[in-house]
Write a protein that holds these residues in place. Structure first.
Motif, PDB file in Angstrom:
ATOM      1  N   GLU A  68     -27.309  27.536  -0.098  1.00  0.00           N
ATOM      2  CA  GLU A  68     -27.932  26.022  -0.075  1.00  0.00           C
ATOM      3  C   GLU A  68     -27.271  25.415   1.005  1.00  0.00           C
ATOM      4  O   GLU A  68     -26.070  25.414   1.061  1.00  0.00           O
ATOM      5  N   ARG A  69     -27.682  25.145   2.057  1.00  0.00           N
ATOM      6  CA  ARG A  69     -27.276  24.546   3.266  1.00  0.00           C
ATOM      7  C   ARG A  69     -27.944  23.062   3.705  1.00  0.00           C
ATOM      8  O   ARG A  69     -28.877  23.327   3.446  1.00  0.00           O
ATOM      9  N   LYS A  70     -27.130  22.277   4.340  1.00  0.00           N
ATOM     10  CA  LYS A  70     -27.563  21.013   4.969  1.00  0.00           C
ATOM     11  C   LYS A  70     -28.146  21.491   6.281  1.00  0.00           C
ATOM     12  O   LYS A  70     -27.010  21.648   7.181  1.00  0.00           O
ATOM     13  N   VAL A  71     -29.255  21.422   7.023  1.00  0.00           N
ATOM     14  CA  VAL A  71     -29.474  22.063   8.016  1.00  0.00           C
ATOM     15  C   VAL A  71     -30.536  20.915   8.714  1.00  0.00           C
ATOM     16  O   VAL A  71     -31.039  20.025   8.114  1.00  0.00           O
ATOM     17  N   SER A  72     -30.762  21.002  10.053  1.00  0.00           N
ATOM     18  CA  SER A  72     -31.710  20.267  10.802  1.00  0.00           C
ATOM     19  C   SER A  72     -33.033  20.540  10.175  1.00  0.00           C
ATOM     20  O   SER A  72     -33.460  21.601  10.058  1.00  0.00           O
TER      21      SER A  72
END
Length: 270
Positions: A68-72
């Motif tokens: 899980e990543r915080k991405v644009s």
């Protein structure tokens, strides 16, 4: 004053020499021929893609991981701002000084750190040959057969993805290394726990050695048909449903699978 300028100029030229070599390697020659091969130390990051083959020699199972990543929002579709997104990735990371410009060492270290050496697969990188040679038939192991200590696989593949300055190593492992979904033999779990303990016990590195997250990926095996879908998709971040979860395939990795060499590896004819 003149001597100081000369020294500064010499120092600047020495510093930029590796960059100049890398740029020169990517330039076509005056005859219009294809660019030269990329220097082995030109990469900034490396990834490993472990896979198995069927009895017919085709790619059968591939190891991927969920993160899980915080991405644009634009990175995985439309929209603005940042979003939390579950991504399918290949274990990968940036090279460090201790890797000594060896992509295999970078991929192996990152795999161990990010997955705690899931399935104890890192050992196969010690013997894998990535020149594309090898007899596939000679690597077939009969059911229940013992895997040789120096088993190297066949038709492994090394790709350099220039837009990300990333080297990807496609490393074959025996089919017996594939576990049932969501399960891993006790012996392998113990080795994983030992790896985690070793990483925790290591002294803190010097400031020149970066340390990223440890054990944050959720690895699992998927059918090669899922990767074929990604390679054939027109989406930037193809959507998949894996492990009973909706996720997106990491765009950089998706682009790699669309390269001619990767399509051939996946047995995509067109």
């Amino acid at each position: 004053m003149g001597k100081k300028k000369d020294k500064a100029k010499a120092k600047a030229e020495a510093k930029s020499e590796p960059e100049a070599k890398e740029a020169k390697a990517a330039e076509p020659d005056k005859t219009g021929a294809a660019p030269c091969a990329v220097p082995e130390d030109a990469y900034r990051s490396a990834a490993v893609v472990f896979f198995t083959r069927s009895e017919e020699g085709k790619v059968a199972k591939v190891l991927v991981a969920l993160e899980e990543r915080k991405v644009s929002a634009s990175f995985v579709g439309d929209g603005t701002g940042k979003v939390n997104q579950l991504l399918v990735v290949f274990p990968m990371g940036r090279k460090e000084k201790k890797d000594k410009n060896d992509a295999v060492e970078t991929a192996k270290r990152e795999y161990i750190e990010e997955t705690l050496d899931y399935g104890s697969l890192a050992r196969y990188l010690d013997f894998a040959d990535f020149d594309g040679g090898g007899d596939i038939a000679a690597t077939r192991i009969p059911p229940g057969g013992k895997v040789p200590m120096t088993w190297s696989g066949a038709e492994n593949l090394a790709l350099y993805f220039a837009p990300a300055a990333m080297t990807l190593l496609f490393c074959e492992v025996p089919p017996c290394e594939v576990d049932e979904p969501g399960q891993e033999p006790a012996a392998k779990k113990r080795r994983q726990q030992d790896t985690a303990a070793e990483l925790e016990a290591k002294p803190k590195p010097s400031p020149s050695y970066r340390v990223g997250k440890v054990g944050h990926l959720q690895p699992f095996w998927i059918e090669a048909t899922e990767l074929r879908k990604v390679a054939l998709s027109k989406e930037k971040a193809p959507k998949l449903s894996l492990q009973q979860q909706d996720c997106c395939f990491f765009p950089t990795n998706a682009s790699v699978l669309r390269m001619p060499e990767a399509r051939k590896w996946l047995d995509i004819s067109s």
